[in-house]
Write an enzyme that holds these catalytic residues in place. Structure first.
Site, PDB file in Angstrom:
ATOM      1  CE1 TYR A 357      26.333 -17.603 -39.091  1.00 28.75           C
ATOM      2  CE2 TYR A 357      27.285 -19.759 -39.591  1.00 28.75           C
ATOM      3  CZ  TYR A 357      27.316 -18.371 -39.703  1.00 28.75           C
ATOM      4  OH  TYR A 357      28.309 -17.763 -40.421  1.00 28.75           O
ATOM      5  CG  PHE A 367      25.126 -10.286 -37.229  1.00 27.90           C
ATOM      6  CD1 PHE A 367      26.027 -11.335 -37.184  1.00 27.90           C
ATOM      7  CD2 PHE A 367      24.201 -10.164 -36.195  1.00 27.90           C
ATOM      8  CE1 PHE A 367      26.026 -12.244 -36.148  1.00 27.90           C
ATOM      9  CE2 PHE A 367      24.188 -11.078 -35.152  1.00 27.90           C
ATOM     10  CZ  PHE A 367      25.097 -12.127 -35.128  1.00 27.90           C
ATOM     11  CG  ASP A 368      27.589 -14.445 -40.961  1.00 31.99           C
ATOM     12  OD1 ASP A 368      27.363 -14.579 -42.171  1.00 31.99           O
ATOM     13  OD2 ASP A 368      28.558 -14.966 -40.391  1.00 31.99           O
ATOM     14  CB  ILE A 388      31.227 -16.086 -29.366  1.00 33.55           C
ATOM     15  CG1 ILE A 388      29.936 -16.681 -29.931  1.00 33.55           C
ATOM     16  CG2 ILE A 388      31.791 -15.014 -30.293  1.00 33.55           C
ATOM     17  CD1 ILE A 388      28.816 -15.663 -30.121  1.00 33.55           C
ATOM     18  CE1 TYR A 414      32.934 -12.247 -32.320  1.00 30.85           C
ATOM     19  CE2 TYR A 414      30.599 -11.784 -32.614  1.00 30.85           C
ATOM     20  CZ  TYR A 414      31.719 -12.525 -32.919  1.00 30.85           C
ATOM     21  OH  TYR A 414      31.626 -13.564 -33.821  1.00 30.85           O
ATOM     22  CG  PHE A 430      23.860 -16.992 -33.176  1.00 28.88           C
ATOM     23  CD1 PHE A 430      24.365 -16.968 -34.467  1.00 28.88           C
ATOM     24  CD2 PHE A 430      24.464 -16.219 -32.205  1.00 28.88           C
ATOM     25  CE1 PHE A 430      25.478 -16.190 -34.780  1.00 28.88           C
ATOM     26  CE2 PHE A 430      25.565 -15.448 -32.492  1.00 28.88           C
ATOM     27  CZ  PHE A 430      26.088 -15.425 -33.788  1.00 28.88           C
TER      28      PHE A 430
END
Length: 438
Positions: A357, A367-368, A388, A414, A430
């Site tokens: 991902y 962010f990741d 999530i 979140y 994502f």
């Protein structure tokens, strides 16, 4: 006479052998209380531990799992090492504490107890772990290292304290409590009292010279934080700039239980330097100012979150329009955009999935990514709530080999929480690839 002696010896051996052979567990002897035991190393020390004595021991706990022996605990392989404990009263007849009381320092033995009784009565668990066989037994293999009575430990402490005082030429008389206060530098200014904020440097050692803790510029409010009685008594005698050595007998420190690497009945030394003292009134002003600052920051954050929540729908629609995304959201608000259909097993609740991902915000900021963590895919079991909600729902549309984009509103991510580089009320994007499904 000689014949009679040999007959008695033979009789004792025969009885012992018969008891061993008739035992439910060959080689073990059964005590009157029902404990099965076998002593296979016996030291010359004959002093056995009593209730409330302190013992240290190496031990291994072996249980039955699917009919096979499984090591549940091995103290030699644990970080804590040998177990040190105060021997309690037995929880029931034939428990492991009875076995411990059979072993003097240097002795070793093996003991068999009922697994259900061990976990419920000794370990105080509601039930034994499920992977341990029903109606099975547990075996303890124990090597007793030390046995000390509280009286012996207290005597040893007094001897060590006396030697420390002599070696360091300390001649001050103890306080009525037993505290030794050795002033090295006299401080100046106000006295420490309830409500004062004290800043100090400290080094804590055992009387044998081993240092167990050291830290500078520690702060506490006198009277608001529990601490060693000896420390509180001693530091109250100091002023700003003062330096002193506080020698605490165990009754003013960690007492009969000890703490971590500090054994029971151990005198400790605080080397303390008072860096600063704020009076009760001064500290009250500081506390009020900090509270006001905190409330202002909270108000600012609340306003920021409220604006982010208000702006999120518009930013999402702008993103969809700019990227020409015409897919309709699911009932929950998730946008699922398939890039490549998988040809392997479909993902269901309970599936164990490996996923690559990359996650970005609507402004494109990453962010990741799984590829930033050694290039290994991320593993997750669907339905466990470990990711999530948007992931849980989105992955159920996919199968092995599939690729998709998930656009996940904050309500499925979140929400109002800030998570690292993810601001509150952020819609997340994502890019997913399902590597494996089990």
């Amino acid at each position: 006479m000689k014949k009679t002696f040999f007959k008695l010896v033979a009789l004792v051996v025969m009885v012992a052998f018969a008891a061993s052979c008739s035992s439910k567990y060959p080689g073990f002897t059964k005590s009157n209380s029902g404990l099965y035991y076998k002593l296979y190393k016996v030291s010359k020390d004959t002093v056995k531990p009593k209730v409330k004595d302190w013992i240290s021991m190496e031990y291994k706990l072996i249980v039955k799992s699917k009919g096979k022996d499984s090591t549940f605990i091995d103290s030699r392989k644990s970080k804590q090492g040998a177990l040190r404990m105060q021997l309690p009263f037995s929880d029931y007849k034939g428990d492991i504490y009875e076995g411990m009381r059979m072993l003097a320092a240097g002795d070793s033995g093996e003991f068999i107890v009922n697994a259900d009784s061990l976990f419920r009565k000794t370990f105080k668990q509601s039930t034994r772990p499920k992977y341990i066989d029903t109606n099975s037994v547990a075996r303890f293999v124990i090597h007793m290292i030390t046995v000390d009575s509280p009286e012996a430990l207290k005597k040893k402490e007094m001897e060590g304290l006396s030697k420390f005082l002599t070696d360091n030429k300390i001649t001050v008389a103890p306080q009525p409590s037993g505290l030794y206060y050795v002033e090295e530098i006299a401080g100046k200014g106000i006295k420490i009292d309830t409500g004062c904020q004290v800043t100090y440097n400290v080094k804590i050692s055992i009387v044998n010279g081993k240092q167990v803790f050291a830290q500078d510029t520690m702060k506490f409010v006198y009277g608001k934080r529990p601490d060693m009685p000896g420390f509180l008594e001693g530091i109250k005698m100091m002023k700003k700039g003062g330096k002193a050595r506080l020698i605490l007998p165990s009754q003013l420190a960690f007492g009969e239980r000890g703490y971590r690497e500090i054994p029971p009945y151990t005198s400790i030394i605080y080397d303390v330097q008072v860096v600063d003292i704020k009076s009760k009134a001064e500290y009250a002003k500081i506390e009020a100012a900090e509270k006001k600052k905190h409330e202002a920051e909270k108000k600012k954050q609340d306003e920021k979150k409220a604006n982010a929540k208000k702006e999120e729908p518009g930013l999402l629609q702008k993103y969809l329009k700019e990227n020409k995304i015409t897919a309709k959201p699911t009932a929950s608000g998730l946008y699922y955009i398939e890039k490549a259909k998988g040809t392997g097993p479909q993902i269901h609740t309970g599936s164990k999935v490996s996923v690559h991902y990359t996650g970005t915000l609507l402004n494109g900021k990453k962010f990741d990514s799984s590829r930033d963590h050694g290039g290994k895919p991320f593993d997750v079991e669907i339905g466990k709530g470990n990711v999530i909600k948007g992931w849980e729902e989105g992955l159920l549309h996919m199968s092995k080999g599939g690729k998709a984009i998930l656009i996940i509103p904050s309500s499925l991510a979140y929400g109002e929480q800030e998570m690292g580089g993810i601001p509150a009320f952020s819609t997340l994007v994502f890019d997913l690839e399902v590597v494996d499904v089990k």
